[in-house]
Scaffold this motif. Structure first.
Motif, PDB file in Angstrom:
ATOM      1  N   PRO A 260       1.240  -1.331  -0.148  1.00  0.00           N
ATOM      2  CA  PRO A 260      -0.477   0.284  -0.245  1.00  0.00           C
ATOM      3  C   PRO A 260       0.757   1.265  -0.053  1.00  0.00           C
ATOM      4  O   PRO A 260       0.399   2.258   0.750  1.00  0.00           O
ATOM      5  N   ILE A 261       1.937   1.277  -0.714  1.00  0.00           N
ATOM      6  CA  ILE A 261       3.361   2.715  -0.995  1.00  0.00           C
ATOM      7  C   ILE A 261       2.326   4.055  -1.344  1.00  0.00           C
ATOM      8  O   ILE A 261       1.618   3.524  -2.335  1.00  0.00           O
ATOM      9  N   ASN A 262       2.243   4.823  -0.246  1.00  0.00           N
ATOM     10  CA  ASN A 262       1.314   6.138  -0.860  1.00  0.00           C
ATOM     11  C   ASN A 262      -0.193   5.903  -0.974  1.00  0.00           C
ATOM     12  O   ASN A 262      -1.101   6.324  -1.175  1.00  0.00           O
TER      13      ASN A 262
ATOM     14  N   THR B  37     -16.574  -3.705   5.065  1.00  0.00           N
ATOM     15  CA  THR B  37     -16.312  -2.709   3.885  1.00  0.00           C
ATOM     16  C   THR B  37     -14.742  -1.903   3.982  1.00  0.00           C
ATOM     17  O   THR B  37     -14.486  -1.775   4.849  1.00  0.00           O
ATOM     18  N   PHE B  38     -14.733  -2.189   2.772  1.00  0.00           N
ATOM     19  CA  PHE B  38     -12.639  -1.299   2.156  1.00  0.00           C
ATOM     20  C   PHE B  38     -12.887  -0.931   1.469  1.00  0.00           C
ATOM     21  O   PHE B  38     -13.981  -0.237   0.683  1.00  0.00           O
ATOM     22  N   THR B  39     -12.099   0.743   2.326  1.00  0.00           N
ATOM     23  CA  THR B  39     -11.939   1.946   0.984  1.00  0.00           C
ATOM     24  C   THR B  39     -10.515   2.238   1.114  1.00  0.00           C
ATOM     25  O   THR B  39     -10.139   1.557   1.836  1.00  0.00           O
ATOM     26  N   PHE B  40      -9.898   2.063  -0.414  1.00  0.00           N
ATOM     27  CA  PHE B  40      -8.514   1.847  -0.775  1.00  0.00           C
ATOM     28  C   PHE B  40      -8.624   3.287  -1.944  1.00  0.00           C
ATOM     29  O   PHE B  40      -8.576   3.383  -2.836  1.00  0.00           O
ATOM     30  N   TYR B  41      -7.302   4.135  -1.424  1.00  0.00           N
ATOM     31  CA  TYR B  41      -7.163   5.504  -2.057  1.00  0.00           C
ATOM     32  C   TYR B  41      -6.293   5.545  -1.756  1.00  0.00           C
ATOM     33  O   TYR B  41      -4.911   5.323  -0.300  1.00  0.00           O
ATOM     34  N   ASP B  42      -5.438   6.752  -2.323  1.00  0.00           N
ATOM     35  CA  ASP B  42      -3.824   7.464  -2.508  1.00  0.00           C
ATOM     36  C   ASP B  42      -3.670   8.649  -1.345  1.00  0.00           C
ATOM     37  O   ASP B  42      -4.940   9.445  -1.203  1.00  0.00           O
ATOM     38  N   LEU B  43      -3.238   8.486  -0.710  1.00  0.00           N
ATOM     39  CA  LEU B  43      -2.331   9.447  -0.264  1.00  0.00           C
ATOM     40  C   LEU B  43      -1.348   9.430   0.572  1.00  0.00           C
ATOM     41  O   LEU B  43      -0.618   8.517   0.817  1.00  0.00           O
ATOM     42  N   PRO B  44      -0.488  10.867  -0.376  1.00  0.00           N
ATOM     43  CA  PRO B  44      -1.086  12.295  -0.905  1.00  0.00           C
ATOM     44  C   PRO B  44      -2.535  11.833  -2.036  1.00  0.00           C
ATOM     45  O   PRO B  44      -1.350  10.723  -2.871  1.00  0.00           O
ATOM     46  N   ALA B  45      -3.019  12.675  -2.197  1.00  0.00           N
ATOM     47  CA  ALA B  45      -3.761  12.126  -2.984  1.00  0.00           C
ATOM     48  C   ALA B  45      -2.731  12.011  -4.715  1.00  0.00           C
ATOM     49  O   ALA B  45      -2.167  13.363  -4.707  1.00  0.00           O
ATOM     50  N   SER B  46      -3.586  11.978  -5.167  1.00  0.00           N
ATOM     51  CA  SER B  46      -2.045  11.504  -6.829  1.00  0.00           C
ATOM     52  C   SER B  46      -3.307  13.273  -7.946  1.00  0.00           C
ATOM     53  O   SER B  46      -3.993  13.072  -7.853  1.00  0.00           O
ATOM     54  N   LEU B  47      -2.240  13.703  -8.866  1.00  0.00           N
ATOM     55  CA  LEU B  47      -2.831  14.244  -9.786  1.00  0.00           C
ATOM     56  C   LEU B  47      -3.590  14.275 -10.546  1.00  0.00           C
ATOM     57  O   LEU B  47      -2.832  13.048 -10.859  1.00  0.00           O
ATOM     58  N   PRO B  48      -4.093  14.812 -11.060  1.00  0.00           N
ATOM     59  CA  PRO B  48      -4.900  14.408 -12.439  1.00  0.00           C
ATOM     60  C   PRO B  48      -3.989  14.233 -13.096  1.00  0.00           C
ATOM     61  O   PRO B  48      -2.821  14.947 -13.600  1.00  0.00           O
TER      62      PRO B  48
END
Length: 127
Positions: free
Chosen positions: A101-103, A116-127
């Motif tokens: 889970p790097i970043n 329930t699972f929520t998986f997201y980037d942090l810091p948020a990826s830039l578009p």
């Protein structure tokens, strides 16, 4: 993966990780009990640990400022140690599918009897 279990969670999670083949330490067992959250985050980063915590708001904020981190697992509900073990086992199974889970952050919650699972980037990826 290497996990650092925050002091807000049960020491039993170290055994859960070990039985699943992972290295784990608990903040209280490595002499860091009572540390400020930023110190825990730095220790996790320096040791290349995925931090496992129940303290979502503080660690989301701290990890959003880190350019690179090993990952963050947040067990959202405040539950007893048996339920923490069940949720952490679920998180480990989810990470086995998702990979390192790097970043990234994996949030584990309960909806009725289901996880329930929520998986997201942090810091948020830039578009």
């Amino acid at each position: 993966m290497r996990f650092l279990i925050d002091e807000c969670l049960s020491i039993d999670l170290v055994s859960v990780a070990s039985q699943a083949g992972h290295e784990a330490q608990h903040v209280a067992r490595v002499g860091k009990a009572g540390w400020k959250d930023w110190n825990v985050a730095r220790y996790a980063s320096d040791g290349d640990f995925v931090l496992v915590t129940n303290n979502a708001s503080d660690f989301r904020r701290l990890y959003a400022k880190q350019p690179v981190h090993a990952g963050l697992v947040i067990i959202l509900p405040n539950v007893n140690r048996i339920e923490q073990q069940r949720l952490f086992l679920g998180a480990l199974a989810e990470l086995a599918t998702l990979g390192e889970p790097i970043n990234r952050v994996l949030e584990v919650d309960i909806e009725g009897d289901d996880m329930t699972f929520t998986f997201y980037d942090l810091p948020a990826s830039l578009p």
